[in-house]
Design a protein around this motif. Sequence first.
Motif, mmCIF file in Angstrom:
data_model
loop_
_atom_site.group_PDB
_atom_site.id
_atom_site.type_symbol
_atom_site.label_atom_id
_atom_site.label_comp_id
_atom_site.label_asym_id
_atom_site.label_seq_id
_atom_site.Cartn_x
_atom_site.Cartn_y
_atom_site.Cartn_z
ATOM 1 N N ASP A 26 0.854 -1.191 0.000
ATOM 2 C CA ASP A 26 0.000 0.000 0.000
ATOM 3 C C ASP A 26 0.885 1.234 0.000
ATOM 4 O O ASP A 26 1.431 1.615 1.033
ATOM 5 C CB ASP A 26 -0.916 0.005 1.226
ATOM 6 C CG ASP A 26 -1.795 1.242 1.299
ATOM 7 O OD1 ASP A 26 -1.918 1.977 0.293
ATOM 8 O OD2 ASP A 26 -2.364 1.477 2.382
ATOM 9 N N LEU A 27 1.038 1.854 -1.161
ATOM 10 C CA LEU A 27 1.896 3.030 -1.281
ATOM 11 C C LEU A 27 1.125 4.336 -1.092
ATOM 12 O O LEU A 27 1.691 5.416 -1.251
ATOM 13 C CB LEU A 27 2.612 3.014 -2.633
ATOM 14 C CG LEU A 27 3.557 1.831 -2.831
ATOM 15 C CD1 LEU A 27 4.066 1.796 -4.271
ATOM 16 C CD2 LEU A 27 4.711 1.876 -1.850
ATOM 17 N N SER A 28 -0.145 4.254 -0.718
ATOM 18 C CA SER A 28 -0.966 5.458 -0.595
ATOM 19 C C SER A 28 -0.467 6.478 0.436
ATOM 20 O O SER A 28 -0.726 7.663 0.261
ATOM 21 C CB SER A 28 -2.428 5.095 -0.327
ATOM 22 O OG SER A 28 -2.571 4.446 0.921
ATOM 23 N N PRO A 29 0.262 6.083 1.492
ATOM 24 C CA PRO A 29 0.772 7.111 2.414
ATOM 25 C C PRO A 29 1.900 7.968 1.818
ATOM 26 O O PRO A 29 2.296 8.972 2.407
ATOM 27 C CB PRO A 29 1.303 6.321 3.602
ATOM 28 C CG PRO A 29 0.671 4.983 3.505
ATOM 29 C CD PRO A 29 0.450 4.740 2.043
ATOM 30 N N TYR A 30 2.411 7.587 0.674
ATOM 31 C CA TYR A 30 3.561 8.263 0.077
ATOM 32 C C TYR A 30 3.142 9.129 -1.101
ATOM 33 O O TYR A 30 2.086 8.948 -1.682
ATOM 34 C CB TYR A 30 4.613 7.230 -0.348
ATOM 35 C CG TYR A 30 4.947 6.336 0.816
ATOM 36 C CD1 TYR A 30 5.705 6.804 1.879
ATOM 37 C CD2 TYR A 30 4.416 5.059 0.888
ATOM 38 C CE1 TYR A 30 5.953 6.007 2.976
ATOM 39 C CE2 TYR A 30 4.663 4.255 1.986
ATOM 40 C CZ TYR A 30 5.426 4.740 3.030
ATOM 41 O OH TYR A 30 5.656 3.959 4.126
ATOM 42 N N VAL A 31 4.020 10.033 -1.469
ATOM 43 C CA VAL A 31 3.780 10.947 -2.578
ATOM 44 C C VAL A 31 4.498 10.396 -3.809
ATOM 45 O O VAL A 31 5.721 10.216 -3.783
ATOM 46 C CB VAL A 31 4.330 12.354 -2.250
ATOM 47 C CG1 VAL A 31 4.114 13.302 -3.421
ATOM 48 C CG2 VAL A 31 3.707 12.892 -0.964
ATOM 49 N N ARG A 32 3.759 10.119 -4.857
ATOM 50 C CA ARG A 32 4.387 9.665 -6.105
ATOM 51 C C ARG A 32 4.892 10.901 -6.838
ATOM 52 O O ARG A 32 4.138 11.829 -7.094
ATOM 53 C CB ARG A 32 3.418 8.880 -6.975
ATOM 54 C CG ARG A 32 4.152 8.163 -8.123
ATOM 55 C CD ARG A 32 3.262 7.261 -8.898
ATOM 56 N NE ARG A 32 2.585 8.069 -9.903
ATOM 57 C CZ ARG A 32 1.603 7.622 -10.665
ATOM 58 N NH1 ARG A 32 1.141 6.401 -10.533
ATOM 59 N NH2 ARG A 32 1.043 8.412 -11.557
ATOM 60 N N VAL A 33 6.187 10.905 -7.168
ATOM 61 C CA VAL A 33 6.794 12.073 -7.823
ATOM 62 C C VAL A 33 6.967 11.881 -9.329
ATOM 63 O O VAL A 33 7.342 12.821 -10.014
ATOM 64 C CB VAL A 33 8.131 12.477 -7.157
ATOM 65 C CG1 VAL A 33 7.905 12.900 -5.711
ATOM 66 C CG2 VAL A 33 9.164 11.367 -7.254
ATOM 67 N N THR A 34 6.691 10.701 -9.812
ATOM 68 C CA THR A 34 6.737 10.457 -11.259
ATOM 69 C C THR A 34 5.313 10.478 -11.783
ATOM 70 O O THR A 34 4.426 9.843 -11.219
ATOM 71 C CB THR A 34 7.386 9.098 -11.574
ATOM 72 O OG1 THR A 34 6.789 8.097 -10.746
ATOM 73 C CG2 THR A 34 8.886 9.129 -11.332
#
Length: 171
Positions: A26-34
């Motif tokens: 679950d990567l939702s807590p992070y900010v995707r920069v791409t």
Amino acid sequence: MVLSALIIPKFTNRPGQSEDPIRLQDLSPYVRVTEQPFEMDDTAALLCRPADGLTDNPHDPKYPSKAFCHVYVSPAAKETMLSGKGTYPEGSLVIKAKLASAESPTPELFTVMQKMPAGYDPQHGDWKYVVVDGSTFRQLASGRIESCKSCHDHYSDTDYVTRNYLKEKNS
């Protein structure tokens, strides 16, 4: 011989906080920069992989010709990542989700950088590196990984963080 079961890596997210497991599922807590999957260059694609029996020759026919990635950061790392200036706060995370193709729905591998307390590895920006299998989420390597340091040492001016994947934002 001892076999380990599913291992979920533990990281410290903020100074003074107890270790919390980061569930890379679950990567939702992070900010995707791409904005879109970024095509990795041959060298990065070759180095950012598990030791799986492939040769170290990126032109070997057994080696996939291309690899892509999405990059995520912890919220505390967002400003430094986007500006390219300053030092990442202790506990910052940079997560690269490596994809076999631009259309791949799931990563085949995660490589994670965690900013450690001052003195952890001062010659290399005090970063800890972790490699996690994308299908099993098993930790494959962790610590002061030489292949990671040898690549990231070229980026000392941006606190050892590669920002090539932000080209679309810098154009």
